[in-house]
Design an enzyme around this catalytic site. Structure first.
Site, PDB file in Angstrom:
ATOM      1  N   ASP A  20       0.832  -1.216   0.000  1.00  0.00           N
ATOM      2  CA  ASP A  20       0.000   0.000   0.000  1.00  0.00           C
ATOM      3  C   ASP A  20       0.859   1.255   0.000  1.00  0.00           C
ATOM      4  OD1 ASP A  20      -2.431   1.366   0.000  1.00  0.00           O
ATOM      5  OD2 ASP A  20      -2.460   1.525   2.183  1.00  0.00           O
ATOM      6  N   TRP A  25       2.755   8.016  -2.445  1.00  0.00           N
ATOM      7  CA  TRP A  25       4.164   8.194  -2.812  1.00  0.00           C
ATOM      8  C   TRP A  25       4.263   9.146  -4.002  1.00  0.00           C
ATOM      9  CZ3 TRP A  25       7.010   7.423  -7.236  1.00  0.00           C
ATOM     10  CH2 TRP A  25       8.413   7.364  -7.104  1.00  0.00           C
ATOM     11  N   ARG A  33      -0.900   9.484  -9.819  1.00  0.00           N
ATOM     12  CA  ARG A  33      -0.905   8.243  -9.054  1.00  0.00           C
ATOM     13  C   ARG A  33      -0.284   7.064  -9.809  1.00  0.00           C
ATOM     14  NH1 ARG A  33      -4.044   7.533  -4.653  1.00  0.00           N
ATOM     15  NH2 ARG A  33      -4.368   5.377  -5.293  1.00  0.00           N
ATOM     16  N   ASN A  68     -10.891  -2.423  -5.457  1.00  0.00           N
ATOM     17  CA  ASN A  68     -10.097  -1.550  -6.333  1.00  0.00           C
ATOM     18  C   ASN A  68     -10.720  -1.371  -7.725  1.00  0.00           C
ATOM     19  OD1 ASN A  68      -6.892  -2.732  -5.003  1.00  0.00           O
ATOM     20  ND2 ASN A  68      -8.108  -0.965  -4.367  1.00  0.00           N
ATOM     21  N   GLU A 207       1.294 -13.351  12.294  1.00  0.00           N
ATOM     22  CA  GLU A 207       1.921 -12.209  12.967  1.00  0.00           C
ATOM     23  C   GLU A 207       1.804 -11.000  12.043  1.00  0.00           C
ATOM     24  OE1 GLU A 207       3.300 -12.120  16.039  1.00  0.00           O
ATOM     25  OE2 GLU A 207       2.662 -14.201  16.331  1.00  0.00           O
TER      26      GLU A 207
HETATM   27  C1  IPE Z   1      -5.318  -2.677  -0.182  1.00  0.00           C
HETATM   28  O1  IPE Z   1      -5.017  -1.356  -0.344  1.00  0.00           O
HETATM   29  C2  IPE Z   1      -5.366  -3.361  -1.516  1.00  0.00           C
HETATM   30  C3  IPE Z   1      -4.088  -3.594  -2.155  1.00  0.00           C
HETATM   31  C4  IPE Z   1      -2.927  -3.352  -1.628  1.00  0.00           C
HETATM   32  C5  IPE Z   1      -4.132  -4.175  -3.466  1.00  0.00           C
HETATM   33  P1  IPE Z   1      -6.141  -0.251  -0.486  1.00  0.00           P
HETATM   34  O2  IPE Z   1      -5.457   1.049  -0.655  1.00  0.00           O
HETATM   35  O3  IPE Z   1      -7.100  -0.625  -1.557  1.00  0.00           O
HETATM   36  O4  IPE Z   1      -6.884  -0.341   0.903  1.00  0.00           O
HETATM   37  P2  IPE Z   1      -7.668   0.786   1.707  1.00  0.00           P
HETATM   38  O5  IPE Z   1      -8.661   1.376   0.760  1.00  0.00           O
HETATM   39  O6  IPE Z   1      -6.673   1.800   2.134  1.00  0.00           O
HETATM   40  O7  IPE Z   1      -8.284   0.090   2.858  1.00  0.00           O
HETATM   41  C1  IPE Z   2      -1.172   0.487  -3.982  1.00  0.00           C
HETATM   42  O1  IPE Z   2      -1.303   1.612  -3.220  1.00  0.00           O
HETATM   43  C2  IPE Z   2      -2.241  -0.520  -3.738  1.00  0.00           C
HETATM   44  C3  IPE Z   2      -3.049  -0.831  -4.916  1.00  0.00           C
HETATM   45  C4  IPE Z   2      -4.331  -0.799  -4.873  1.00  0.00           C
HETATM   46  C5  IPE Z   2      -2.396  -1.246  -6.150  1.00  0.00           C
HETATM   47  P1  IPE Z   2      -2.507   2.621  -3.347  1.00  0.00           P
HETATM   48  O2  IPE Z   2      -2.830   2.866  -4.780  1.00  0.00           O
HETATM   49  O3  IPE Z   2      -3.640   2.183  -2.515  1.00  0.00           O
HETATM   50  O4  IPE Z   2      -1.826   3.909  -2.734  1.00  0.00           O
HETATM   51  P2  IPE Z   2      -2.454   4.903  -1.672  1.00  0.00           P
HETATM   52  O5  IPE Z   2      -2.903   4.094  -0.519  1.00  0.00           O
HETATM   53  O6  IPE Z   2      -3.569   5.604  -2.363  1.00  0.00           O
HETATM   54  O7  IPE Z   2      -1.327   5.791  -1.330  1.00  0.00           O
HETATM   55 MG    MG Z   3      -4.066   2.432  -0.561  1.00  0.00          MG
END
Ligand code: IPE
Ligand code: IPE
Ligand code: MG
Length: 258
Positions: A20, A25, A33, A68, A207
């Protein structure tokens, strides 16, 4: 949980990672993004290699969740493209290193070209047994449990399963990858403290480890730090510390799911 052991100073057998923070980043750098997702893919390569070097047997990466799909179309398209690209590019190395690539999730929802790349990677590496790279794609843990229930009901209707004798082991055998042992260690990057519908069944006794860095900034040393942290913990599985230390293996007749 076939491979779980109480105690410490050991390598986890299975590490699962919620990757995540790609979006943040990028945003922190004034980028779109998708630039974060591209950078995140470099981290995937680095972490998969590091896991191999460390001798980790099972690595599960949460690459795309059921939820997603609701992201902006341009982001979903980029993520699917990157996934295809990754699979095509890494196939030779996976074969060379004896890595079996597989995917868990509702794969029928993937666009045809992505599905094709996933199926191809799974076919070509299907005979490998040394190491396992499991990609959670279009994955939601609740959906997995519902899908397992559906499959189980069919087994009941077919007279294969007796509901009166249904136990955790039989239930787990209907999950997407029932032969994969439960994760010993679950890592989440991106400074968030939630599970986000990942492996709810399988992480019952995993864990947990969270890293404050965004996924593109997670490197080999961070993986090593997480594993080192894990190695210093004592897993008890509901027993007292004394029992756990005495027993060594509290639940090796337990369910294996993953
Ligand atoms: C979890 O991240 C899913 C993946 C890493 C693929 P998200 O960014 O989708 O989760 P939330 O929305 O912060 O809970
Ligand atoms: C990658 O991070 C996880 C995926 C869903 C691929 P995010 O796209 O959720 O990044 P943040 O949480 O918005 O920073
Ligand atoms: Mg995320």
């Amino acid at each position: 949980m076939g491979t779980a052991e109480v105690g410490s100073e050991r390598m986890p057998n299975h590490v699962a990672i919620i990757m995540d923070g790609n979006g943040r980043w990028a945003e922190e750098r004034g980028l779109e993004r998708n630039a974060g997702h591209r950078a995140g893919l470099d981290t995937v390569r680095e972490v998969v290699r590091a896991a191999g070097d460390l001798g980790l047997k099972y690595l599960t990466l949460y690459a795309f969740s059921s939820e997603n799909w609701e992201r902006p179309k341009g982001e979903v398209t980029e993520l699917m493209y990157l996934l295809e690209h990754y699979l095509e590019e890494e196939l030779d190395e996976a074969l060379e290193q004896g890595v079996r690539i597989r995917a868990v999730g509702q794969l029928d929802k993937l666009p045809p070209t992505t599905r094709k790349a996933v199926d191809h990677a799974m076919d070509v590496t299907g005979g490998n047994t040394e190491r396992h790279l499991i990609l959670a794609l279009s994955y939601g843990a609740r959906a997995e449990i519902v899908d397992a229930a559906r499959s189980l009901i069919r087994s009941v209707e077919a007279g294969v399963v007796d509901p009166a004798r249904l136990d955790e082991k039989t239930f787990a055998s209907h999950m997407y990858a029932p032969d994969v042992p439960d994760p010993d260690l679950m890592i989440r990057t991106g400074n968030e403290y939630r599970v986000s519908n990942f492996l709810l069944w399988q992480i019952a006794y995993s864990e947990l480890y969270t890293a404050s860095v965004m996924w593109p900034d997670f490197h080999r040393a961070d993986l090593e730090a997480a594993i080192e942290d894990y190695a210093g913990r004592e897993r008890r599985f509901g027993l007292t510390g004394a029992q756990a230390r005495l027993n060594g293996k509290p639940s090796d007749d337990g369910v294996s799911s993953g």
